[in-house]
Design a protein around this motif. Sequence first.
Motif, mmCIF file in Angstrom:
data_model
loop_
_atom_site.group_PDB
_atom_site.id
_atom_site.type_symbol
_atom_site.label_atom_id
_atom_site.label_comp_id
_atom_site.label_asym_id
_atom_site.label_seq_id
_atom_site.Cartn_x
_atom_site.Cartn_y
_atom_site.Cartn_z
ATOM 1 N N ARG A 197 0.851 -1.195 0.000
ATOM 2 C CA ARG A 197 0.000 0.000 0.000
ATOM 3 C C ARG A 197 0.887 1.246 0.000
ATOM 4 N N ILE A 198 0.436 2.275 -0.669
ATOM 5 C CA ILE A 198 1.140 3.559 -0.713
ATOM 6 C C ILE A 198 0.468 4.491 0.293
ATOM 7 N N VAL A 199 1.273 5.123 1.130
ATOM 8 C CA VAL A 199 0.761 6.053 2.130
ATOM 9 C C VAL A 199 1.053 7.474 1.638
ATOM 10 N N PRO A 200 0.036 8.322 1.585
ATOM 11 C CA PRO A 200 0.267 9.692 1.101
ATOM 12 C C PRO A 200 1.286 10.441 1.959
ATOM 13 N N ASP A 201 2.090 11.241 1.290
ATOM 14 C CA ASP A 201 3.048 12.107 1.978
ATOM 15 C C ASP A 201 2.301 13.172 2.773
ATOM 16 N N VAL A 202 2.970 13.702 3.776
ATOM 17 C CA VAL A 202 2.499 14.880 4.504
ATOM 18 C C VAL A 202 3.472 15.982 4.099
ATOM 19 N N VAL A 203 3.098 16.747 3.076
ATOM 20 C CA VAL A 203 4.036 17.714 2.510
ATOM 21 C C VAL A 203 3.335 19.002 2.086
ATOM 22 N N ALA A 204 4.154 20.015 1.924
ATOM 23 C CA ALA A 204 3.750 21.306 1.385
ATOM 24 C C ALA A 204 5.021 21.947 0.839
ATOM 25 N N GLY A 205 4.869 22.940 0.023
ATOM 26 C CA GLY A 205 6.038 23.646 -0.488
ATOM 27 C C GLY A 205 6.701 24.479 0.595
ATOM 28 N N GLY A 206 8.031 24.601 0.509
ATOM 29 C CA GLY A 206 8.774 25.482 1.381
ATOM 30 C C GLY A 206 8.893 25.062 2.832
ATOM 31 N N LEU A 207 8.837 23.770 3.109
ATOM 32 C CA LEU A 207 8.981 23.283 4.483
ATOM 33 C C LEU A 207 10.355 23.628 5.049
ATOM 34 N N ARG A 208 10.428 23.724 6.364
ATOM 35 C CA ARG A 208 11.732 23.855 7.018
ATOM 36 C C ARG A 208 12.492 22.538 6.896
ATOM 37 N N VAL A 209 11.811 21.414 7.209
ATOM 38 C CA VAL A 209 12.435 20.091 7.146
ATOM 39 C C VAL A 209 11.445 19.108 6.541
ATOM 40 N N LEU A 210 11.906 18.366 5.560
ATOM 41 C CA LEU A 210 11.161 17.239 5.027
ATOM 42 C C LEU A 210 11.849 15.986 5.556
ATOM 43 N N PHE A 211 11.183 15.301 6.500
ATOM 44 C CA PHE A 211 11.703 14.050 7.032
ATOM 45 C C PHE A 211 11.363 12.947 6.043
ATOM 46 N N CYS A 212 12.335 12.088 5.789
ATOM 47 C CA CYS A 212 12.151 11.029 4.804
ATOM 48 C C CYS A 212 12.474 9.687 5.441
ATOM 49 N N GLY A 213 11.426 8.881 5.641
ATOM 50 C CA GLY A 213 11.614 7.549 6.180
ATOM 51 C C GLY A 213 12.117 6.592 5.118
#
Length: 187
Positions: free
Chosen positions: A12-28
């Motif tokens: 299953r694919i889980v949607p990202d929790v993202v937006a443009g211009g984040l301070r930090v994009l955590f990537c599991g």
Amino acid sequence: MTPEELLAARDRIVPDVVAGGLRVLFCGINPSLMTGATGHHFAFPGNRFWPVLHRSGFTPRQLKPCEQSELLRHGLGITNVVARATARADELSAEEFRAGGRLLASKVEELRPQWLAVVGITAYRTAFGERQARVGPQDRRIGGARVWALPNPSGLNAHWTVSSMADEYGRLRAAVDSDTTVPAAEA
């Protein structure tokens, strides 16, 4: 969660929790079956991501996986190197990691976070061909974002305690808060 429900979450694919211009994009690394079943990142009960995120000062309180969308208010987001849910990360091939690294680089170019924080040094090494990489800031940028490799918060990663992980995540938070630049070559 029943064993059947967990098994049904495989791939299953889980949607990202993202937006443009984040301070930090955590990537599991990739979603667990629990994450696949619930749709909430780092949802496995033994995963230490949420307590570590709070203890390191990124969030004012410890969020629950079901509160993941609140990260956006703090300029934080979550994605994965490989999008599909598996029972264990060792079910992923090196080629899946490399392909995931290419997709992640495209995503970072589009979203333009200040920092990309890859949660798992082995995933970072494999996805980006950086065999000698160590936990901490990296000597590269991806899509303009500075890169930090963090310890994997899985309960299986016994080399790191909640306290030592919070210290490392706190180093990243301090760099983000002070807008410290790390000399880097564009990826």
